[in-house]
Scaffold this motif. Sequence first.
Motif, PDB file in Angstrom:
ATOM      1  N   LEU A  79       0.809  -1.207   0.000  1.00  0.00           N
ATOM      2  CA  LEU A  79       0.000   0.000   0.000  1.00  0.00           C
ATOM      3  C   LEU A  79       0.850   1.268   0.000  1.00  0.00           C
ATOM      4  CD1 LEU A  79      -2.931  -0.940   2.384  1.00  0.00           C
ATOM      5  CD2 LEU A  79      -3.151  -0.164   0.035  1.00  0.00           C
ATOM      6  N   GLU A  80       2.079   1.171   0.513  1.00  0.00           N
ATOM      7  CA  GLU A  80       2.953   2.337   0.545  1.00  0.00           C
ATOM      8  C   GLU A  80       3.278   2.854  -0.859  1.00  0.00           C
ATOM      9  OE1 GLU A  80       3.629  -0.548   2.065  1.00  0.00           O
ATOM     10  OE2 GLU A  80       3.115   0.017   4.123  1.00  0.00           O
ATOM     11  N   SER A  81       3.055   1.993  -1.868  1.00  0.00           N
ATOM     12  CA  SER A  81       3.300   2.414  -3.246  1.00  0.00           C
ATOM     13  C   SER A  81       2.232   3.378  -3.745  1.00  0.00           C
ATOM     14  CB  SER A  81       3.322   1.185  -4.174  1.00  0.00           C
ATOM     15  OG  SER A  81       4.268   0.236  -3.749  1.00  0.00           O
ATOM     16  N   TYR A  82       1.138   3.486  -3.015  1.00  0.00           N
ATOM     17  CA  TYR A  82       0.008   4.313  -3.445  1.00  0.00           C
ATOM     18  C   TYR A  82      -0.411   5.228  -2.296  1.00  0.00           C
ATOM     19  CZ  TYR A  82      -0.094   0.470  -6.789  1.00  0.00           C
ATOM     20  OH  TYR A  82       0.249  -0.480  -7.723  1.00  0.00           O
ATOM     21  N   PRO A  83       0.424   6.200  -1.946  1.00  0.00           N
ATOM     22  CA  PRO A  83       0.128   7.029  -0.763  1.00  0.00           C
ATOM     23  C   PRO A  83      -1.155   7.842  -0.870  1.00  0.00           C
ATOM     24  CG  PRO A  83       1.988   7.922  -2.007  1.00  0.00           C
ATOM     25  CD  PRO A  83       1.700   6.567  -2.570  1.00  0.00           C
ATOM     26  N   ALA A  84      -1.463   8.348  -2.064  1.00  0.00           N
ATOM     27  CA  ALA A  84      -2.676   9.161  -2.201  1.00  0.00           C
ATOM     28  C   ALA A  84      -3.919   8.323  -1.952  1.00  0.00           C
ATOM     29  CB  ALA A  84      -2.727   9.808  -3.583  1.00  0.00           C
TER      30      ALA A  84
END
Length: 303
Positions: A103-108
Motif C-alpha cells: 500500500l505504501e506504493s500508493y500514498p494518495a
Amino acid sequence: MTDALQNGGLFHSARDIQLAREHADREPILSALRRLDAPAGDPLEHAQLLATRAQFYADDKAAEAARQALLQAETTLNERGDLAAIQRALAWLSVVAMLGAPLESYPAGTNAITGLLEGAPAELKIQALWRGALSMAFGILLDDHARVEEGAAVYRRVIDERVHPEGYFKGVVDREGAKATYEAQLSWLCAIVLMAEMAGRAGIDLWAYENRAVGLFTAATYTHFYYHFPEKWRWETGLTRDDARKIMRRDGAFLELVNRRSPPQGIEHFLAEQRPLYSLRAGGLTTLTHALTPPKKKRWRLW
C-alpha cells in the motif's frame, strides 16, 4: 500484505485462477475471457480487468499497465464518504491486492481510504455497512487484525439485527417511503457476501455465521427468488423483469460466490441469462474466478 493473498486477491485465491486456466477452453470460462478483453472507459475498471488478465495469463505487461491505471484511478478516490466513494475505494483495494503491491506504493489512495475510515458510525445504514467491508479489506492488506475485526463485527451485526427470517433486510426495504428497494436489498447482500469471502483470507468463517438459523444464505435465497418474480416484490410497485435484469447485470456478480457455496434453487436460469458476470464493485470478473467449483479432496481409506 498477508500471505493469504499471495497470487490471489481479496475475493479469490490463486487456486481459483488456476482452476479457470485448466478449463479455459470451455464455458463459462470462454465467455469470461471474452469479457476480459472488452474495453473499459473507467480507469479503475480498466485497472481491475488488467490485473485479472495479468493473473490469468501471468502477463507482466498487463501487470505494469494495471499499475499505471491504478495510479490514474488513485486520483479519483476521495474522502467525502458517500456510498459510491466507499465502494470505489474497496474496488481500488481489490486491484492493489491482485497486483501484490504494498500500500505504501500508493500514498494518495491510502490516505483517501484512511480518511474514509475515520470515525465509526453508530447507526447501521448502507454507508456503514460498506465502510465495514472497506475496513476489513484495508485490515487484510495491512495485516491489521483490529480493522478486520471491525468489519467482521459489522457483518455479525447485520445478521443479528437486519436479516428477517424471510430474507429481506429489516429497516431497509420495509421503511415507509423507501425507494429503489430491490437495489437496496441487492446492495446490502452484496456487501455481506464480499465480507464473508474476504474474511476467509483472515481465517474468519463468516459464511457459517447465523442467528437462530438466519444468515447470509437466507437473504441470498430471498433476493434471488424475486429476480425471477419481480412482480411479487411487495416493497416496491412496478418492478419489472427488465428492471431486475438491469440491476443484476450491473451489481449481481457476487452471486457467483453464493452459487459456489450454496446454490439457490433455480439459479441456473439466472446464470444462463447473466453470465459472464462482471462488476467493478461486486467482486470483479466473478464468472472467471468463481464459476467453477474446486474438486473435493479425496479421502483415502486403508480398507
